[in-house]
Design a protein around this motif. Structure first.
Motif, short mmCIF file in Angstrom:
data_model
loop_
_atom_site.label_atom_id
_atom_site.label_comp_id
_atom_site.label_asym_id
_atom_site.label_seq_id
_atom_site.Cartn_x
_atom_site.Cartn_y
_atom_site.Cartn_z
N GLU A 238 -8.46 3.12 -3.32
CA GLU A 238 -9.12 3.59 -2.12
C GLU A 238 -8.29 4.69 -1.45
O GLU A 238 -8.80 5.73 -1.07
CB GLU A 238 -9.22 2.39 -1.18
CG GLU A 238 -10.38 2.35 -0.26
CD GLU A 238 -10.33 1.03 0.49
OE1 GLU A 238 -9.90 1.05 1.66
OE2 GLU A 238 -10.69 -0.02 -0.09
N GLN A 239 -6.99 4.43 -1.36
CA GLN A 239 -6.11 5.41 -0.72
C GLN A 239 -6.02 6.69 -1.53
O GLN A 239 -6.02 7.79 -0.98
CB GLN A 239 -4.71 4.81 -0.53
CG GLN A 239 -4.66 3.77 0.57
CD GLN A 239 -3.23 3.41 0.91
OE1 GLN A 239 -2.50 2.89 0.08
NE2 GLN A 239 -2.81 3.68 2.13
N ARG B 176 -6.37 -7.04 -6.05
CA ARG B 176 -6.58 -6.65 -4.66
C ARG B 176 -5.75 -5.40 -4.32
O ARG B 176 -6.24 -4.45 -3.72
CB ARG B 176 -6.17 -7.81 -3.75
CG ARG B 176 -6.65 -7.68 -2.33
CD ARG B 176 -6.53 -9.01 -1.60
NE ARG B 176 -5.15 -9.43 -1.51
CZ ARG B 176 -4.74 -10.70 -1.52
NH1 ARG B 176 -5.60 -11.67 -1.63
NH2 ARG B 176 -3.46 -10.99 -1.41
N ASN B 177 -4.49 -5.41 -4.77
CA ASN B 177 -3.62 -4.27 -4.49
C ASN B 177 -4.13 -3.00 -5.17
O ASN B 177 -4.05 -1.91 -4.62
CB ASN B 177 -2.20 -4.57 -4.95
CG ASN B 177 -1.57 -5.67 -4.13
OD1 ASN B 177 -2.09 -6.04 -3.08
ND2 ASN B 177 -0.47 -6.22 -4.62
N GLY C 168 0.83 -1.21 0.00
CA GLY C 168 0.00 0.00 0.00
C GLY C 168 0.86 1.25 0.00
O GLY C 168 2.09 1.18 -0.04
N ASP D 128 -3.63 7.21 5.29
CA ASP D 128 -5.01 7.02 5.76
C ASP D 128 -5.17 7.57 7.17
O ASP D 128 -6.17 8.20 7.51
CB ASP D 128 -5.37 5.53 5.80
CG ASP D 128 -5.30 4.90 4.42
OD1 ASP D 128 -5.15 5.66 3.45
OD2 ASP D 128 -5.36 3.66 4.33
N GLU E 120 -7.17 -2.24 -5.88
CA GLU E 120 -8.33 -1.73 -5.13
C GLU E 120 -7.89 -0.89 -3.94
O GLU E 120 -8.44 0.16 -3.66
CB GLU E 120 -9.17 -2.89 -4.62
CG GLU E 120 -10.37 -3.16 -5.49
CD GLU E 120 -11.09 -4.42 -5.06
OE1 GLU E 120 -11.39 -4.55 -3.84
OE2 GLU E 120 -11.32 -5.29 -5.92
N ARG E 121 -6.87 -1.41 -3.26
CA ARG E 121 -6.36 -0.71 -2.08
C ARG E 121 -5.73 0.62 -2.47
O ARG E 121 -5.94 1.63 -1.81
CB ARG E 121 -5.34 -1.62 -1.39
CG ARG E 121 -4.53 -0.98 -0.33
CD ARG E 121 -4.71 -1.69 1.02
NE ARG E 121 -3.92 -1.03 2.05
CZ ARG E 121 -4.27 0.10 2.64
NH1 ARG E 121 -5.41 0.69 2.31
NH2 ARG E 121 -3.51 0.65 3.57
N TYR E 122 -4.98 0.63 -3.57
CA TYR E 122 -4.35 1.87 -4.04
C TYR E 122 -5.42 2.90 -4.37
O TYR E 122 -5.31 4.07 -4.04
CB TYR E 122 -3.50 1.60 -5.28
CG TYR E 122 -2.04 1.36 -4.96
CD1 TYR E 122 -1.65 0.29 -4.18
CD2 TYR E 122 -1.05 2.23 -5.44
CE1 TYR E 122 -0.32 0.08 -3.88
CE2 TYR E 122 0.28 2.02 -5.14
CZ TYR E 122 0.64 0.94 -4.36
OH TYR E 122 1.96 0.74 -4.05
#
Length: 920
Positions: free
Chosen positions: A109-110, A102-103, A46, A706, A105-107
């Motif tokens: 979101e951030q 998955r990664n 992340g 975050d 999606e996390r990026y």
RNA sequence: GCUCGGAUGGUGGAAUAGGUAGACACGCGGGACUUAAAAUCCCGUGGGCAGCGAUGUCCGUACGGGUUCGAUUCCCGUUCCGAGUACCA
């Protein structure tokens, strides 16, 4: 009502997304501007607080340009193929596509939390078949092209075939792996395999047996820029040199254009310098030396033809093709032994002891073409097979490596340039008069070099030549998670798939490791064949393949017929501003320029250079904290007292330290072993030590954005990252300072609202002082943003607020332009204030305030008055006086009389608006 | 080794066609408000010396020189730090 950043940011982020406020289209009525971030590789860790730095800067610039009336393209995507995901897959058995998704999606979101103005409809992923279709397409085009040096551009290979049919290699001046010479009838007589072998010598994407960087631990070959200090960049595994059949891109054909093109670019000088060094142009000559008892000639490359009379031996790389027959029977065994030894040494070992001299005499002699001297031929690994001709003429008197070799093997050293002391070291400088050198004796080195270039050509023993350090880019990887090559094999000959067979999709597999035979994972796929049953290439493309032309795809991401449509390409053209890390200087930024130049040559794009202006953001480093444990105890001593004990320094989580003061309870709770910790305090506090280090988990200094957004909001984070220091500089992150920026935003909010949340902005007329504050700020912020000096623009906002608070200003005439001015920096806050001020449309449809100089005029200027440069007093004078009037006013001041002490001044220097200096 | 970049308070950093060094912010110290805390606001803050004080004065931009009325800024040399590259002929 206080500044409720959480509600504000959520509200506007969802509104921007729902209304697609940041979608852009080709709009010929407005000027275009293209702002690009280097797209990230979505790693599992992340983002930390350092990653968004460049994104924030580019977002500020994007919003600024938009407010200035430009149609701004600002896209984002993911560089999703690559080694880490695959290594992770080998370890855990999870498919890279799954972890990558998955990664990502996390990026996303951030990133979304930071309020970026990307047009997400243009998102691309390099692992998406719709995207790598065009990576494969470009590869096919390169396969189907050669480089014509006379035209200085790439041409279809069919043209070359045509010329071979007409007149063989006669008159062909094309980039190639090895020079070739044949006639039209010889070409005509070749079978398909032979012809293809010839063409591979010219294709811009070609397959050849070359010396490659082989990394056994990763089980793949690597390009030069992926190897650092003899270790792989990813993972740090040893790398060895190995001869293998690999796909390569003939980037060397573009060496000259890549070099000269730099001049037109607005890149930092240091970055250009890195690329220049990497290309490594050197002017010299190829010179042929005779070989005693043979008709063959030995070709060397030298930049110092002036020293040719000082040659006392020759050295070949151990891999040089002549070595096998140059070794006389007497020396054969020793030579072969040396070759075997050299081969065994890893790249790293070789680099580790460059000091040690080694080599082996071959038993043969070369003949100096200028004076007929017979000189011994050695082999040694200090001569590289890959550079020049893999052979050198050694001039020990004037080259330090040759000198060391000569001393070690007790070979003669003949000085040919006057002025050096050769007892301890060679004299390498290009200065002095030539001696012992026949017809060039007495000339200065600088004169002798061109004379000798001419002489070499006149005598027909060589040619002027320019050499480049740049190597062709090895393009295949024995890996799974990359673009498949659109290539199949028939009778061992490589054939391209046709364009309508693209994209060639990566087949799903379950086992990601290399096969037992050391073959790529795709070799295990049973039906990895063309419909006709021919086997497909099993290696895949390297990471840089997908990132080389992604900026073009953003212009027209959904086009199914072309990489980029003509209309879109001609409107967006190239990237006006590219923001990213300097670590891509010799990799991505070289390949991209090459790739773009190639597409430009073939007419697919309209600009030769892809990135007009480039800004490298600095790294944000971690600021680590330490506690000091008294050795052998569970006692911890505060920083100021630690020298009284024998202590051990231990990293402590920066999240339980505030202003270097340790939260004792949090520390005890941090880890079981510290539960019973005791402390030796100073002034009742435990003070931690600190150091600037790389931000990493193992140092416990990672700060997550975050968390900052949660605590302070995105606008605070954005402004604080800019406030930290100059964009291009590396600087440590320190969460403590963030309060200042957050306080600023809260105070800014309070200019508009009272405690109960009532809007207190009035329509009163602004005073001259207020207008001056406003326009001063407008001017400063505009200038700073243009210069990417975002840290000083944030300061300018703070100064502005301080002044307006002093003036208790809450007038619309001042505040409304200020909201627009700050909008690129704090978009959520600005948007909220804008709508509260009664504007239904988004603030990014407004136009950026312009400075009106008339409000900046000073009525009085305070001049520091100095005597011999030393300031003694200040004098206030009306603005607009001429230098003469200022001088008179100062000289008639009684204070001046006091400092003159009766003397008459020699000279009075007046810098209008700045200072008055009286010279005594 | 070579190439490039940098060095300014306790901290991050401002200021260079040469012109009041330390803007802005953090931290620290003091104060106001408060039962208290948080929040907020005000004052001070490079160092030395003199003065109760306003203030005065000297030294200060890594170190040593130079140019200049005047240098953080320009030139020469040195030290240290960072980056790139590394037997490139």
């Amino acid at each position: 009502m206080e500044y409720d950043f959480k509600a504000i940011e959520q509200k506007w982020q969802s509104r921007w997304a729902a209304d697609k406020v940041y979608r852009v289209e080709v709009d010929k009525s407005r000027p275009k501007f293209y702002v690009l971030d280097m797209f990230p590789y979505p790693s599992g860790a992340g983002l930390h607080v350092g990653h968004p730095l460049g994104y924030i800067a580019s977002d500020i610039y994007t919003r600024y340009k938009r407010l200035k009336g430009f149609n701004v393209l600002h896209p984002m995507g993911y560089d999703a193929f690559g080694l880490p995901a695959e290594q992770y897959a080998i370890q855990t058995g999870q498919h890279p596509a799954v972890t990558t998704e998955r990664n990502i999606e996390r990026y996303r979101e951030q990133m979304d939390k930071l309020g970026f103005s990307y047009d997400w409809d243009r998102e691309i992923r390099t692992c998406d078949p719709d995207y790598y279709h065009w990576t494969q397409w470009a590869f096919l085009k390169m396969f189907d092209s050669f480089y014509d040096y006379d035209l200085q551009k790439a041409r279809p290979i069919a043209e070359l075939v045509h010329r071979f049919e007409q007149s063989g290699t006669e008159g062909v001046n094309a980039a190639c792996t090895a020079p070739m010479s044949f006639t039209a009838s010889e070409w005509g007589a070749m079978d398909e395999r032979a012809r293809e072998e010839v063409l591979q010598n010219y294709r811009l994407a070609y397959r050849a047996d070359t010396l490659v960087n082989w990394c056994p631990a990763l089980g793949t070959v690597l390009a030069n820029d992926e190897v650092k200090d003899g270790l792989s960049e990813r993972g740090g595994h040893p790398v060895e040199q190995k001869r293998m059949k690999q796909w390569s891109l003939r980037i060397t054909a573009y060496a000259e254009r890549l070099l000269s093109g730099l001049e037109k670019l607005q890149w930092s000088e240091s970055l250009k310098e890195i690329q220049r060094n990497w290309i490594g142009r050197s002017e010299g000559a190829q010179v042929f030396f005779g070989i005693k008892g043979s008709d063959e000639k030995l070709e060397v490359f030298t930049t110092r033809p002036d020293t040719i009379f000082g040659v006392t031996f020759m050295v070949l790389a151990p891999e040089h093709e002549y070595v096998s027959w140059l070794a006389t029977p007497e020396y054969r065994q020793a030579v072969e032994y040396y070759q075997a030894q050299a081969k065994k040494r890893s790249e790293r070992e070789r680099m580790a002891d460059t000091k040690r001299v080694s080599g082996q005499f071959t038993g043969s002699y070369a003949v100096n073409p200028f004076n007929g001297t017979e000189i011994p031929i050695y082999i040694s690994d200090y001569v590289l097979a890959g550079y020049g001709t893999g052979a050198i003429m050694a001039v020990p008197a004037h080259d330090s490596r040759d000198y060391a070799f000569a001393k070690h093997f007790d070979l003669p050293i003949i000085p040919v340039v006057d002025g050096g002391d050769l007892s301890e070291s060679s004299y390498d400088a290009k200065a002095g008069k030539m001696i012992n050198s026949d017809f060039i004796n007495g000339l200065d080195v600088k004169e002798a070099i061109p004379v000798m270039f001419a002489e070499v050509e006149k005598r027909g023993i060589g040619k002027r030549r320019i050499n480049y350090r740049l190597r062709d880019a090895i393009f295949s990887r024995q890996r799974y998670w990359g673009e498949p090559f659109p290539i199949y094999y028939k009778d061992g000959i490589a054939y391209p798939l046709s364009e309508d067979q693209l994209p060639l999709k990566l087949p799903p597999i379950e086992d990601f490791g290399p096969t037992e035979q050391g073959e790529p994972p795709l070799a295990r796929v049973a039906d990895w064949k063309t419909p006709e049953g021919y086997p497909l290439e099993t290696s895949t493309m390297p990471g840089f393949a997908g990132s080389s032309a992604y900026y073009l795809r953003y212009m027209d991401p959904h086009n199914h017929n072309a990489l980029v449509g003509k209309t879109e390409d001609e409107y967006w053209r190239n990237v006006d501003l590219y923001v990213g890390g300097i670590e891509h200087a010799t990799g991505h930024l070289m390949y991209s320029r090459f790739w773009n130049m190639f597409l430009y040559d073939l007419g697919y794009v309209c600009e030769e250079e892809p990135f007009k202006k480039l800004v490298n953001q600095g790294m944000i480093q971690g600021r680590s904290n330490f506690v000091y444990r008294v050795v052998g105890t569970n006692q911890f001593v505060s920083l100021g007292l630690k020298d009284q004990y024998q202590t051990q320094e231990i990293h402590v989580d920066v999240n339980i330290v505030k202003n270097d003061i340790l939260d004792l309870d949090a520390f005890r709770a941090w880890r079981p072993e510290f539960e019973t910790a005791e402390f030796i305090l100073e002034d009742g506090k435990y003070i931690c030590g600190w150091a600037v280090e790389k931000m990493s988990k193992s140092m416990f200094n990672v700060v997550n954005p975050d968390y900052i957004v949660e605590q302070y909001g995105a606008d605070t984070l954005r402004m604080y990252e800019m406030f930290l220091g100059p964009l291009e500089q590396s600087k440590p992150w320190d969460t403590n300072g963030i309060d200042g920026v957050h306080k600023f935003l809260r105070r800014f909010w309070r200019l508009f609202f009272d405690r109960d949340g009532r809007l207190i902005v009035t329509d009163d007329k602004a005073t001259p002082a207020e207008l001056k504050t406003l326009h001063k700020t407008i001017k400063k912020v505009n200038e700073d943003v243009e210069n990417f000096s975002f840290n000083t623009s944030v300061s300018a906002f703070m100064i502005c607020l301080n002044e307006l608070s002093d003036q208790k200003c809450n007038k619309r005439e001042i505040l409304e332009p200020l909201v627009v001015l700050i909008a690129p920096f704090a978009p959520h806050l600005a948007e909220e204030l804008w709508s509260q001020l009664g504007h239904p449309e988004t603030i990014f449809n407004a136009s950026y305030p312009q400075c009106d100089e008339k409000y900046l005029v000073e009525s009085e200027v305070e001049y520091p008055v100095s005597f011999n440069g030393k300031v003694r007093f200040k004098k206030s004078l009306p603005a607009g006086l001429s230098p003469r009037e200022i001088e008179e006013a100062v000289l008639s001041d009684p204070m001046t009389g006091k400092y003159l002490e009766g003397k008459t001044p020699k000279k009075v220097i007046v810098v209008p608006g700045k200072i008055v200096n009286v010279v005594l």
